[in-house]
Design an enzyme around this catalytic site. Structure first.
Site, PDB file in Angstrom:
ATOM      1  CD  GLU A 147      -2.823   5.402   6.774  1.00  0.00           C
ATOM      2  OE1 GLU A 147      -2.762   5.526   5.537  1.00  0.00           O
ATOM      3  OE2 GLU A 147      -1.948   4.789   7.437  1.00  0.00           O
ATOM      4  CB  SER A 177       5.242  -2.434  11.882  1.00  0.00           C
ATOM      5  OG  SER A 177       4.769  -1.154  12.261  1.00  0.00           O
ATOM      6  CG  ASN A 222      -1.688   1.256   1.408  1.00  0.00           C
ATOM      7  OD1 ASN A 222      -1.738   2.091   0.502  1.00  0.00           O
ATOM      8  ND2 ASN A 222      -2.320   1.425   2.569  1.00  0.00           N
ATOM      9  CG  HIS A 242      -5.708   1.801   5.050  1.00  0.00           C
ATOM     10  ND1 HIS A 242      -5.214   2.785   5.867  1.00  0.00           N
ATOM     11  CD2 HIS A 242      -4.750   0.839   4.990  1.00  0.00           C
ATOM     12  CE1 HIS A 242      -3.997   2.429   6.277  1.00  0.00           C
ATOM     13  NE2 HIS A 242      -3.697   1.254   5.752  1.00  0.00           N
ATOM     14  CE  LYS A 302      -0.055   3.100   4.869  1.00  0.00           C
ATOM     15  NZ  LYS A 302       0.073   3.156   6.309  1.00  0.00           N
ATOM     16  N   GLY A 317       2.664   1.902  10.903  1.00  0.00           N
ATOM     17  CA  GLY A 317       3.660   2.968  10.754  1.00  0.00           C
ATOM     18  C   GLY A 317       4.399   3.281  12.040  1.00  0.00           C
ATOM     19  CD  GLU A 333      -3.448  -2.502   7.158  1.00  0.00           C
ATOM     20  OE1 GLU A 333      -2.439  -2.805   6.527  1.00  0.00           O
ATOM     21  OE2 GLU A 333      -3.950  -1.361   7.139  1.00  0.00           O
TER      22      GLU A 333
HETATM   23  P1  13P Z   1       3.167   0.124   7.636  1.00  0.00           P
HETATM   24  O1  13P Z   1       3.650  -1.173   7.008  1.00  0.00           O
HETATM   25  O2  13P Z   1       3.944   1.324   7.169  1.00  0.00           O
HETATM   26  O3  13P Z   1       3.057   0.002   9.126  1.00  0.00           O
HETATM   27  O4  13P Z   1       1.687   0.359   7.077  1.00  0.00           O
HETATM   28  C1  13P Z   1       0.764  -0.670   7.161  1.00  0.00           C
HETATM   29  C2  13P Z   1      -0.426  -0.300   6.372  1.00  0.00           C
HETATM   30  O5  13P Z   1      -1.187   0.578   6.733  1.00  0.00           O
HETATM   31  C3  13P Z   1      -0.665  -1.031   5.109  1.00  0.00           C
HETATM   32  O6  13P Z   1      -1.925  -0.777   4.611  1.00  0.00           O
END
Ligand code: 13P
Length: 234
Positions: free
Chosen positions: A87, A196, A7, A85, A9, A160, A154
């Site tokens: 976010e 992560s 992803n 997601h 982002k 992150g 997740e």
């Molecule tokens: P990270 O791998 O940067 O923690 O992000 C995970 C994520 O949100 C994947 O959709």
């Protein structure tokens, strides 16, 4: 065989995506590799990478300035779309019912939705992790699914943050999701773990029962970080 999904982002350019496609061309792996990228990068030839979007409108067309419909995403040749997601849930107030509508729009247009569920730190500390995960699955998956979907677990507090749940916590979450999906008549649906994930922990995470692959954020942006995850498992 596992599903290794990235992803991006709000990162990258068409050039960096083309560089990733070239870098992956020579990687030997039977795993399914997916990259969900910003809309502006869809439409390029992904080579061995299947491309996906990161969100989709729940509407089919019309006066929804700035939105992109599932048919438009499919029109680029993309095969996947992330829905719900954390976010999107956090910054755009997406609820399970909105996520379900988006997943239904994706399915109606032949896209495979990657439906995300997971608990916040507050929910974890309140002992609600399992309840949030189960209601996330029950309420975010459309009723009449008769084709492929993917679920991504997740844990929102770990995204992150360089934090990961314990193996036992991941196993418990994935077992619950697999059981819930089976009760919904969707046994065998792949369930990815995300938050992560990196080259150094990917193999261990994917050895946990009911973990069918990973959804990778930061470590999917550069070939040097992403390739070791793809090759970490058969
Ligand atoms: P990270 O791998 O940067 O923690 O992000 C995970 C994520 O949100 C994947 O959709």
């Amino acid at each position: 065989m596992k599903i290794i999904a990235g992803n991006w982002k709000m990162n990258g350019t068409r050039t960096t995506l083309s560089e990733m496609v070239s870098a992956l061309q020579s990687v030997e792996s039977e795993n399914t590799v997916v990259l969900c990228v910003p809309y502006t990068m869809l439409g390029i030839d992904g080579g061995r990478i299947s491309l996906g979007a990161q969100d989709v409108s729940r509407h089919t067309h019309g006066a929804f300035t700035g939105e992109v419909s599932a048919s438009m995403i499919a029109d680029t040749g993309a095969k996947y779309v992330i829905v719900g997601h954390s976010e999107r849930r956090q910054y755009h107030n997406e609820t399970n019912s909105i996520v379900r509508e988006k997943a239904a729009a994706a399915l109606a247009n032949g896209l495979i939705p990657i439906i995300c569920v997971g608990e916040t730190m507050d929910e974890k500390q309140a002992g609600k992790t399992m309840a949030v995960i189960e209601s996330g699955v029950r309420e975010s998956v459309p009723n009449d699914v008769n084709t492929d979907i993917i679920i991504a677990y997740e844990p929102r507090w770990a995204i992150g943050a360089g934090l990961t749940p314990t193996e036992a916590e991941i196993a418990e979450a994935h077992t619950l999701i697999a059981k819930t999906l089976a009760e919904m008549g969707l046994g065998g649906t792949p369930v990815l773990y995300g938050a992560s994930v990196k080259g150094s922990n990917a193999a261990e995470i994917m050895s946990i029962p009911n973990v069918d692959g990973v959804l990778v954020g930061g470590a999917s942006l550069k070939p040097d970080d992403f390739i070791p995850i793809i090759t970490s498992v058969k």
